[in-house]
Design an enzyme around this catalytic site. Structure first.
Site, short mmCIF file in Angstrom:
data_model
loop_
_atom_site.label_atom_id
_atom_site.label_comp_id
_atom_site.label_asym_id
_atom_site.label_seq_id
_atom_site.Cartn_x
_atom_site.Cartn_y
_atom_site.Cartn_z
CG ASP A 131 14.91 82.09 67.48
OD1 ASP A 131 14.69 81.11 68.23
OD2 ASP A 131 16.00 82.29 66.92
NE ARG A 133 16.64 78.99 67.63
CZ ARG A 133 17.54 79.10 66.65
NH1 ARG A 133 18.32 78.07 66.36
NH2 ARG A 133 17.65 80.23 65.99
#
Length: 201
Positions: A131, A133
């Site tokens: 991930d 983000r």
């Protein structure tokens, strides 16, 4: 500005955006050259808590209603909740496709998932972050809006953790539970077991 990012409000004014889920005011905020769409409902500046959804762009789920993820239903539910709240903000963060790996890489990961890998192992196999983000842009947008206290709509502990390390006061986490379909069950189970998402399956 909270985190030193360059936040620009485009010269166009706030515009009325009626939707299937309710009516919003819409405006584009540009953070470090990336345009993000911001929808607000009611007066959000000040010390009164504001219901906030920070939604990562997902073309396949949000636009094409893919059931490989729960992004589209989450967006629909969040819009309904924000529109029903006295004060609410939805930030549509662009450039975060596939948990930040991009559209092409996401489809490559899909191909690996069809061979039996889950979403985590598919990214690892491709040499990509599980991930990638970050939510600093969302924090700076909220600060630019004058929001100080947040009721955060999320099931994601990493989002809550990142946004809690900011000038914002996260006073409450509100679950965003959507129906489980057979096509999404394994995906959601991976999110729950391997990424720690708060989900009831």
């Amino acid at each position: 500005m909270a985190l030193g990012f360059s936040v620009e409000m485009n010269s166009a004014p706030w515009v009325r955006l009626p939707t299937l889920h309710g009516e919003f005011s819409a405006r584009v905020f540009t953070v470090d050259g990336v345009e993000h769409l911001v929808l607000t409902h009611g007066e959000v500046a000040g010390d009164t808590p504001v219901l906030v959804r920070v939604h990562s762009e997902c073309l396949t789920g949000d636009v094409f209603s893919s059931r490989r993820c729960d992004c589209g239903p989450q967006l629909d539910l969040a819009l309904r909740k924000v529109a029903a709240a006295e004060r609410g903000v939805l930030i549509y963060l662009r450039g975060q496709e596939g948990r930040g790996i991009g559209l092409g890489a996401k489809l490559a990961a899909y191909a690996l998932q069809e061979k039996g890998l889950d979403t985590v192992d598919a990214n690892i196999h491709l040499g990509l972050p599980i991930d990638a983000r970050g939510y600093d842009a969302a924090v700076d947008i909220l600060c630019a809006l004058g929001v100080s206290r947040v009721q955060l709509l999320t099931n994601n502990p990493d989002k809550l953790r990142q946004m809690s390390r900011s000038p914002l006061e996260i006073i409450e986490r509100i679950p965003l539970q959507v129906p489980v379909h057979e096509d999404t069950r394994a995906y959601l189970e991976t999110k729950r077991q391997r990424l720690g998402h708060w989900l009831e399956l």
